[in-house]
Design a protein around this motif. Sequence first.
Motif, mmCIF file in Angstrom:
data_model
loop_
_atom_site.group_PDB
_atom_site.id
_atom_site.type_symbol
_atom_site.label_atom_id
_atom_site.label_comp_id
_atom_site.label_asym_id
_atom_site.label_seq_id
_atom_site.Cartn_x
_atom_site.Cartn_y
_atom_site.Cartn_z
ATOM 1 N N SER A 22 0.883 -1.130 -0.090
ATOM 2 C CA SER A 22 0.118 0.007 0.025
ATOM 3 C C SER A 22 0.614 1.256 0.037
ATOM 4 O O SER A 22 1.922 1.027 0.417
ATOM 5 C CB SER A 22 -1.075 0.070 1.414
ATOM 6 N N ARG A 24 2.508 4.744 0.886
ATOM 7 C CA ARG A 24 2.527 5.347 2.228
ATOM 8 C C ARG A 24 3.133 6.935 2.250
ATOM 9 O O ARG A 24 2.742 7.633 3.328
ATOM 10 C CB ARG A 24 3.709 4.822 3.149
ATOM 11 N N LYS A 36 5.904 5.778 -2.060
ATOM 12 C CA LYS A 36 6.554 5.309 -0.812
ATOM 13 C C LYS A 36 5.839 3.959 -0.494
ATOM 14 O O LYS A 36 4.582 4.232 -0.240
ATOM 15 C CB LYS A 36 6.788 6.281 0.114
ATOM 16 N N ARG A 37 6.261 2.788 -0.295
ATOM 17 C CA ARG A 37 6.009 1.810 0.013
ATOM 18 C C ARG A 37 6.854 0.901 1.175
ATOM 19 O O ARG A 37 8.033 0.805 0.715
ATOM 20 C CB ARG A 37 5.212 0.815 -1.122
ATOM 21 N N THR A 92 -4.774 6.364 -1.420
ATOM 22 C CA THR A 92 -5.315 5.973 0.005
ATOM 23 C C THR A 92 -6.529 6.746 0.417
ATOM 24 O O THR A 92 -7.265 6.145 1.337
ATOM 25 C CB THR A 92 -4.079 6.274 1.200
#
Length: 132
Positions: A22, A24, A36-37, A92
């Motif tokens: 997911s 971030r 970013k993950r 998200t």
Amino acid sequence: MTQSPISGGVAAVIVLLAFAWSPRGYELSGQSLIVKRLAGNRTVPLEGLREVRAVSSDDLRGSIRLWGSGGMFGYYGLFQTTKLGTCNWYVTDKSKLVVLITAAKTVLVSPDDRERFIEALRPLASNAPSLP
């Protein structure tokens, strides 16, 4: 009802993988957007950025998930919409969607500060509408 340790383990692995993949956060670095993950960052080249703007409800009409997560820890993976066609989502928060259209691909993201994000990318885009 019986519960198998194997099915519990498989479920735990699925949840952990969904969390690890997911998004971030996002980082702009030169001509790239870095998603970013935990399972490794994803770099989206921004060369040939034609358009960056807030997503309209019309953009999402006919959305189907082709591969990825449709809500567990976000919306990420390969999706298709009637208007945007096939696109990569790293989302998200569906209330803060931004679409990036390059010569190579279409990407949806959801930065915390949508307006600031669009303004930061505006100099790279050849057809970015100005915000009101």
